[in-house]
Design an enzyme around this catalytic site. Structure first.
Site, PDB file in Angstrom:
ATOM      1  N   ILE A  25       0.832  -1.206   0.000  1.00 36.14           N
ATOM      2  CA  ILE A  25       0.000   0.000   0.000  1.00 36.14           C
ATOM      3  C   ILE A  25       0.871   1.262   0.000  1.00 36.14           C
ATOM      4  O   ILE A  25       0.612   2.217  -0.738  1.00 36.14           O
ATOM      5  CB  ILE A  25      -0.945  -0.029   1.230  1.00 36.14           C
ATOM      6  CG1 ILE A  25      -1.949  -1.187   1.095  1.00 36.14           C
ATOM      7  CG2 ILE A  25      -1.670   1.304   1.394  1.00 36.14           C
ATOM      8  CD1 ILE A  25      -2.751  -1.469   2.358  1.00 36.14           C
ATOM      9  N   ASN A  97       2.176   4.805   7.433  1.00 34.67           N
ATOM     10  CA  ASN A  97       1.519   3.630   6.878  1.00 34.67           C
ATOM     11  C   ASN A  97       2.151   2.312   7.320  1.00 34.67           C
ATOM     12  O   ASN A  97       1.512   1.266   7.202  1.00 34.67           O
ATOM     13  CB  ASN A  97       1.564   3.785   5.337  1.00 34.67           C
ATOM     14  CG  ASN A  97       1.289   2.512   4.601  1.00 34.67           C
ATOM     15  OD1 ASN A  97       0.136   2.127   4.437  1.00 34.67           O
ATOM     16  ND2 ASN A  97       2.343   1.819   4.175  1.00 34.67           N
ATOM     17  N   SER A 149      -7.252   0.506   9.705  1.00 31.71           N
ATOM     18  CA  SER A 149      -7.761  -0.721   9.076  1.00 31.71           C
ATOM     19  C   SER A 149      -9.225  -0.852   9.435  1.00 31.71           C
ATOM     20  O   SER A 149      -9.654  -0.370  10.481  1.00 31.71           O
ATOM     21  CB  SER A 149      -7.015  -1.935   9.622  1.00 31.71           C
ATOM     22  OG  SER A 149      -7.670  -3.130   9.252  1.00 31.71           O
ATOM     23  N   TYR A 164      -3.158  -6.618  16.663  1.00 32.35           N
ATOM     24  CA  TYR A 164      -3.339  -5.794  15.459  1.00 32.35           C
ATOM     25  C   TYR A 164      -4.630  -4.991  15.562  1.00 32.35           C
ATOM     26  O   TYR A 164      -4.643  -3.768  15.357  1.00 32.35           O
ATOM     27  CB  TYR A 164      -3.368  -6.712  14.231  1.00 32.35           C
ATOM     28  CG  TYR A 164      -3.502  -6.002  12.903  1.00 32.35           C
ATOM     29  CD1 TYR A 164      -2.371  -5.546  12.229  1.00 32.35           C
ATOM     30  CD2 TYR A 164      -4.747  -5.803  12.309  1.00 32.35           C
ATOM     31  CE1 TYR A 164      -2.480  -4.908  10.998  1.00 32.35           C
ATOM     32  CE2 TYR A 164      -4.868  -5.163  11.079  1.00 32.35           C
ATOM     33  CZ  TYR A 164      -3.730  -4.714  10.430  1.00 32.35           C
ATOM     34  OH  TYR A 164      -3.842  -4.082   9.215  1.00 32.35           O
ATOM     35  N   LYS A 168      -4.954  -0.873  15.759  1.00 35.36           N
ATOM     36  CA  LYS A 168      -5.598  -0.080  14.708  1.00 35.36           C
ATOM     37  C   LYS A 168      -6.751   0.757  15.275  1.00 35.36           C
ATOM     38  O   LYS A 168      -6.994   1.882  14.817  1.00 35.36           O
ATOM     39  CB  LYS A 168      -6.079  -0.984  13.578  1.00 35.36           C
ATOM     40  CG  LYS A 168      -4.936  -1.657  12.805  1.00 35.36           C
ATOM     41  CD  LYS A 168      -4.030  -0.638  12.113  1.00 35.36           C
ATOM     42  CE  LYS A 168      -2.982  -1.295  11.223  1.00 35.36           C
ATOM     43  NZ  LYS A 168      -2.120  -0.319  10.551  1.00 35.36           N
ATOM     44  N   THR A 199      -1.952  -7.816  -0.649  1.00 35.81           N
ATOM     45  CA  THR A 199      -0.523  -7.509  -0.452  1.00 35.81           C
ATOM     46  C   THR A 199       0.118  -8.647   0.330  1.00 35.81           C
ATOM     47  O   THR A 199      -0.564  -9.558   0.804  1.00 35.81           O
ATOM     48  CB  THR A 199      -0.326  -6.217   0.373  1.00 35.81           C
ATOM     49  OG1 THR A 199      -0.821  -6.457   1.701  1.00 35.81           O
ATOM     50  CG2 THR A 199      -1.022  -5.030  -0.239  1.00 35.81           C
TER      51      THR A 199
HETATM   52  P1  NAI Z   1       3.154  -4.953   3.617  1.00 33.43           P
HETATM   53  O1  NAI Z   1       3.574  -5.959   4.625  1.00 33.43           O
HETATM   54  O2  NAI Z   1       3.018  -5.370   2.197  1.00 33.43           O
HETATM   55  O3  NAI Z   1       4.160  -3.681   3.660  1.00 33.43           O
HETATM   56  C1  NAI Z   1       4.485  -3.069   4.875  1.00 33.43           C
HETATM   57  C2  NAI Z   1       5.823  -2.351   4.762  1.00 33.43           C
HETATM   58  O4  NAI Z   1       6.097  -1.766   6.040  1.00 33.43           O
HETATM   59  C3  NAI Z   1       6.993  -3.291   4.455  1.00 33.43           C
HETATM   60  O5  NAI Z   1       7.775  -2.792   3.386  1.00 33.43           O
HETATM   61  C4  NAI Z   1       7.786  -3.339   5.751  1.00 33.43           C
HETATM   62  O6  NAI Z   1       9.191  -3.502   5.569  1.00 33.43           O
HETATM   63  C5  NAI Z   1       7.459  -1.981   6.365  1.00 33.43           C
HETATM   64  N1  NAI Z   1       7.657  -1.982   7.815  1.00 33.43           N
HETATM   65  C6  NAI Z   1       7.337  -2.961   8.694  1.00 33.43           C
HETATM   66  N2  NAI Z   1       7.725  -2.618   9.928  1.00 33.43           N
HETATM   67  C7  NAI Z   1       8.270  -1.386   9.839  1.00 33.43           C
HETATM   68  C8  NAI Z   1       8.871  -0.514  10.775  1.00 33.43           C
HETATM   69  N3  NAI Z   1       8.992  -0.848  12.067  1.00 33.43           N
HETATM   70  N4  NAI Z   1       9.326   0.680  10.351  1.00 33.43           N
HETATM   71  C9  NAI Z   1       9.238   1.031   9.041  1.00 33.43           C
HETATM   72  N5  NAI Z   1       8.708   0.226   8.099  1.00 33.43           N
HETATM   73  C10 NAI Z   1       8.237  -0.969   8.498  1.00 33.43           C
HETATM   74  O7  NAI Z   1       1.796  -4.362   4.168  1.00 33.43           O
HETATM   75  P2  NAI Z   1       0.591  -3.568   3.455  1.00 33.43           P
HETATM   76  O8  NAI Z   1      -0.493  -4.521   3.187  1.00 33.43           O
HETATM   77  O9  NAI Z   1       1.103  -2.716   2.381  1.00 33.43           O
HETATM   78  O10 NAI Z   1       0.107  -2.685   4.683  1.00 33.43           O
HETATM   79  C11 NAI Z   1       0.403  -1.308   4.834  1.00 33.43           C
HETATM   80  C12 NAI Z   1      -0.455  -0.765   5.947  1.00 33.43           C
HETATM   81  O11 NAI Z   1      -1.831  -0.983   5.624  1.00 33.43           O
HETATM   82  C13 NAI Z   1      -0.233  -1.439   7.299  1.00 33.43           C
HETATM   83  O12 NAI Z   1      -0.330  -0.473   8.324  1.00 33.43           O
HETATM   84  C14 NAI Z   1      -1.389  -2.409   7.391  1.00 33.43           C
HETATM   85  O13 NAI Z   1      -1.722  -2.723   8.708  1.00 33.43           O
HETATM   86  C15 NAI Z   1      -2.482  -1.617   6.707  1.00 33.43           C
HETATM   87  N6  NAI Z   1      -3.590  -2.402   6.206  1.00 33.43           N
HETATM   88  C16 NAI Z   1      -3.379  -3.429   5.317  1.00 33.43           C
HETATM   89  C17 NAI Z   1      -4.460  -4.170   4.875  1.00 33.43           C
HETATM   90  C18 NAI Z   1      -4.297  -5.301   3.927  1.00 33.43           C
HETATM   91  O14 NAI Z   1      -5.291  -6.018   3.723  1.00 33.43           O
HETATM   92  N7  NAI Z   1      -3.149  -5.513   3.316  1.00 33.43           N
HETATM   93  C19 NAI Z   1      -5.828  -3.876   5.328  1.00 33.43           C
HETATM   94  C20 NAI Z   1      -5.925  -2.779   6.240  1.00 33.43           C
HETATM   95  C21 NAI Z   1      -4.833  -2.084   6.661  1.00 33.43           C
END
Ligand code: NAI
Length: 257
Positions: A25, A97, A149, A164, A168, A199
């Site tokens: 995202i 994010n 979320s 989680y 959120k 993702t």
């Molecule tokens: P993802 O796992 O594909 O990407 C997350 C990124 O955050 C990764 O590149 C990771 O290295 C980085 N990251 C993790 N810990 C970190 C830290 N301590 N400091 C800096 N960077 C860090 O996840 P996605 O799906 O792109 O999620 C992004 C956001 O959206 C998250 O907050 C997630 O909770 C939220 N979200 C995702 C949903 C989904 O269905 N994929 C639904 C609702 C919310």
């Protein structure tokens, strides 16, 4: 006339930082903000991912910078903002994010799972908001968007993710609190709440097993694509959202209706 209103989405001359922008995202948001005209700092725990995305943006002619940050550490969030200011001279947009998830029955959730989730998803968002706002409040302008979320609002039982969901819910209420505290000084704070997005976060064995159930329960009968979230973010970063603060913008294909 149509062009006039569309120009209000333009971010020319603005500077944005996006955390967790190394994939998923955050990466898609970084591309969108860059395409709308902003200079974009791509921040991630995994520096190689951040570098790859920054290079993708540069290949499109977008000024970009890769930053390594662990958002669970307050000092690193402050350093991240300083690096953006050193490179680009200003900061108008912060998209906080970065997020992680663990899956375990609540009675078995370990202290490590709980504290790491809170550290990244809740503390991390707060530290970033604070560091960004310190600069934005001085300048009298800022747009902060946090990624919450739909799990802040509803519980989808088989997911087994108490930390989680709790983190959120905290992000949503933090957003309302900061969004009302800073808005009369020019800084709005809003959050987006995606439903299920296709993702890496959702490709664990457990979540692949419940995918069909999600599809059936989502009125749109599909998972979100990262691109589905971009319009909401562009609205919240634009001049068209001048009177919007503390909003939780749910984009979930109707799941929580
Ligand atoms: P993802 O796992 O594909 O990407 C997350 C990124 O955050 C990764 O590149 C990771 O290295 C980085 N990251 C993790 N810990 C970190 C830290 N301590 N400091 C800096 N960077 C860090 O996840 P996605 O799906 O792109 O999620 C992004 C956001 O959206 C998250 O907050 C997630 O909770 C939220 N979200 C995702 C949903 C989904 O269905 N994929 C639904 C609702 C919310």
């Amino acid at each position: 006339r149509a062009k006039g209103v569309l120009n209000k989405f333009a971010l020319d001359g603005q500077v944005a930082v996006v955390t967790g922008a190394g994939q998923g995202i955050g990466r898609s948001i970084a591309h969108a903000l860059g395409e709308a005209g902003a200079k974009v700092a791509v921040a991630d725990l995994e520096f190689n991912r951040a570098e790859t995305v920054a290079a993708e943006l540069q290949a499109k002619g977008i000024q970009s910078l890769a930053i390594k940050v662990d958002v669970s550490k307050k000092q690193e969030c402050e350093d991240m903002v300083q690096k953006v200011l050193s490179a680009f001279g200003d900061l108008h947009i912060g998209v906080n994010n970065a997020g992680i998830v663990f899956h375990s029955d609540s009675e078995d959730t370990s202290e490590q799972e709980w504290t790491r989730t809170m550290g990244v998803n809740l503390n991390g968002v707060f530290y970033c908001c604070q560091a960004e706002a310190k600069h934005m409040l001085k300048k009298g302008y800022g747009r902060i968007i946090n990624t919450a979320s739909m799990s802040a609002t509803i519980v989808n039982h088989p997911q087994r993710q108490v930390a989680y969901n709790t983190s959120k819910a905290g992000v949503v209420h933090m957003t309302k609190t900061l969004g009302t505290e800073w808005c009369d000084r020019g800084v709005t704070v809003n959050c987006i709440s995606p439903g299920y997005v296709d993702t890496e976060l959702n490709r664990s064995e457990l979540l692949l097993q419940v995918r069909t159930q999600w599809l059936n329960e989502t009125p749109m009968k599909r998972l979100a694509d990262v691109e589905d979230l971009v319009g909401g973010v562009l609205y919240l970063t634009s001049k068209l959202s001048n009177f919007t603060t503390g909003l939780d913008l749910i984009m979930d294909g109707g799941f929580t209706c």
